[in-house]
Design an enzyme around this catalytic site. Sequence first.
Site, PDB file in Angstrom:
ATOM      1  N   ARG A  84       0.856  -1.188   0.000  1.00 20.22           N
ATOM      2  CA  ARG A  84       0.000   0.000   0.000  1.00 20.22           C
ATOM      3  C   ARG A  84       0.888   1.232   0.000  1.00 20.22           C
ATOM      4  O   ARG A  84       2.077   1.145   0.280  1.00 20.22           O
ATOM      5  CB  ARG A  84      -1.023   0.017   1.155  1.00 20.22           C
ATOM      6  CG  ARG A  84      -0.650  -0.531   2.475  1.00 20.22           C
ATOM      7  CD  ARG A  84       0.456   0.157   3.211  1.00 20.22           C
ATOM      8  NE  ARG A  84       0.299   1.580   3.255  1.00 20.22           N
ATOM      9  CZ  ARG A  84       1.281   2.443   3.402  1.00 20.22           C
ATOM     10  NH1 ARG A  84       2.535   2.017   3.516  1.00 20.22           N
ATOM     11  NH2 ARG A  84       1.080   3.739   3.441  1.00 20.22           N
ATOM     12  N   GLN A 142      -1.326   2.439   9.828  1.00 18.22           N
ATOM     13  CA  GLN A 142      -0.097   2.625   9.047  1.00 18.22           C
ATOM     14  C   GLN A 142       0.946   3.402   9.847  1.00 18.22           C
ATOM     15  O   GLN A 142       2.145   3.240   9.627  1.00 18.22           O
ATOM     16  CB  GLN A 142      -0.403   3.400   7.751  1.00 18.22           C
ATOM     17  CG  GLN A 142      -1.143   2.630   6.690  1.00 18.22           C
ATOM     18  CD  GLN A 142      -2.632   2.863   6.774  1.00 18.22           C
ATOM     19  OE1 GLN A 142      -3.177   3.134   7.843  1.00 18.22           O
ATOM     20  NE2 GLN A 142      -3.317   2.735   5.666  1.00 18.22           N
ATOM     21  N   ASP A 191      -2.271  11.013  -2.195  1.00 17.34           N
ATOM     22  CA  ASP A 191      -2.720   9.984  -3.140  1.00 17.34           C
ATOM     23  C   ASP A 191      -3.183  10.596  -4.447  1.00 17.34           C
ATOM     24  O   ASP A 191      -3.160   9.945  -5.483  1.00 17.34           O
ATOM     25  CB  ASP A 191      -3.827   9.137  -2.516  1.00 17.34           C
ATOM     26  CG  ASP A 191      -3.239   8.230  -1.454  1.00 17.34           C
ATOM     27  OD1 ASP A 191      -3.081   8.692  -0.304  1.00 17.34           O
ATOM     28  OD2 ASP A 191      -2.869   7.092  -1.788  1.00 17.34           O
TER      29      ASP A 191
HETATM   30  O1  MRU Z   1      -4.401   3.238   2.253  1.00 19.76           O
HETATM   31  P1  MRU Z   1      -2.944   3.476   2.054  1.00 19.76           P
HETATM   32  O2  MRU Z   1      -2.090   2.995   3.176  1.00 19.76           O
HETATM   33  O3  MRU Z   1      -2.461   3.007   0.702  1.00 19.76           O
HETATM   34  O4  MRU Z   1      -2.813   5.059   2.041  1.00 19.76           O
HETATM   35  C1  MRU Z   1      -1.556   5.620   1.867  1.00 19.76           C
HETATM   36  C2  MRU Z   1      -1.543   7.072   2.059  1.00 19.76           C
HETATM   37  O5  MRU Z   1      -2.557   7.712   2.234  1.00 19.76           O
HETATM   38  C3  MRU Z   1      -0.217   7.748   1.922  1.00 19.76           C
HETATM   39  O6  MRU Z   1      -0.153   8.863   2.740  1.00 19.76           O
HETATM   40  C4  MRU Z   1      -0.057   8.188   0.463  1.00 19.76           C
HETATM   41  O7  MRU Z   1      -0.261   7.103  -0.400  1.00 19.76           O
HETATM   42  C5  MRU Z   1       1.261   8.760   0.203  1.00 19.76           C
HETATM   43  S1  MRU Z   1       2.512   7.497   0.121  1.00 19.76           S
HETATM   44  C6  MRU Z   1       3.941   8.261  -0.234  1.00 19.76           C
END
Ligand code: MRU
Length: 341
Positions: free
Chosen positions: A46, A195, A236
């Site tokens: 992720r 996370q 994202d």
């Molecule tokens: O749901 P996830 O863990 O994939 O979300 C990730 C995030 O929101 C991060 O902050 C984003 O992808 C930036 S990663 C450099």
Amino acid sequence: MKVKPIEFKNDVLYLIDQRLIPYKEEYVEVRTLKECYESINLMVTRGAPIIGFTTIYGMALWAKNNPDYNLKSLEDAVSYIKKARPTAVNLAYEADRCFEILKNTQDKSQAYSTLVSFGNEEIKKLENDNTQMAKFALEDLKKRLGKDRFRLLTHCNTRRLACGCIGTALGVVSYLHTNNHVEHVYADETRPYLQGSRLTAFELSKENIPHEIVVEGAASYLMRNKLVDAIFVGADRIVKNGDTANKIGTSNLAIIADYYKVPFYVVAPTSSFDLSLSSGSDIEIELRSEEEIKQYRGLEIAPKKSRALNPSFDVTDSHLITGIICEKKLITDHASQGVSW
Ligand code: MRU
């Protein structure tokens, strides 16, 4: 030891299983586009950049497994992988680039190796770009705050596990630490997937960066008591007017930072920008399962009968962001001019 979250070797894509960190460091092996889809969808891997790289290698494996592909089967494969997760634009961006490469490959026997090399090059490129972003961040922090050691707050996970290389927001933190500019880091726990407490704290620990995990609800406490000099988050999807989708809870943080006048930075490569959308209201926000909120590793932590709503991302309004840092420049006029480089 340097954790390798993504590696392609001997016709297999190896992804560290981020669902198991910090308890175990195990790898999932991916050999087909379907396995690639599942790894992204189930969050074995992720983070916006790394799901983009996973997509490239997934399409490489698809080309290997479908040597006689045609335009229709290629379109189907690309539209399939794009559905794995909707919010991070890096996935669709890299899928579209693979589409162009495969469509224009004359000698199909070369398609597989072309895409594997493309994936390797993209990771290398981001490594350099991340360092550039960190330099922009340091320069602005020194200027804005008039000092050179900082107490930083970050949300979600944005380092090696999320990017396959140095990283965006947490890459900045690591670069600052290496150059002796970090006094302390607060890592948001990042409910419900954790996370922050599982992945960011894991990576900060490996680097011996002084840190504490905080729950998101502590943001106002920290800022009111002047414990945070600046906030760094990833993205994202950043759209034309600077509105930014990132992990749920980011926008709360930005609103509180605005109230207490704490600089709030978004750090992301240009592959996370989607200039085809004019405002954050156009971004599709992924809704994930109720179980992520109601259970922890199979243990029920909420009444069975209660429903849960689980939006995985939120949109931070452009005017709440002090600066958007990409590999080209630090953008500060996004709220009035829109993003450009
Ligand atoms: O749901 P996830 O863990 O994939 O979300 C990730 C995030 O929101 C991060 O902050 C984003 O992808 C930036 S990663 C450099």
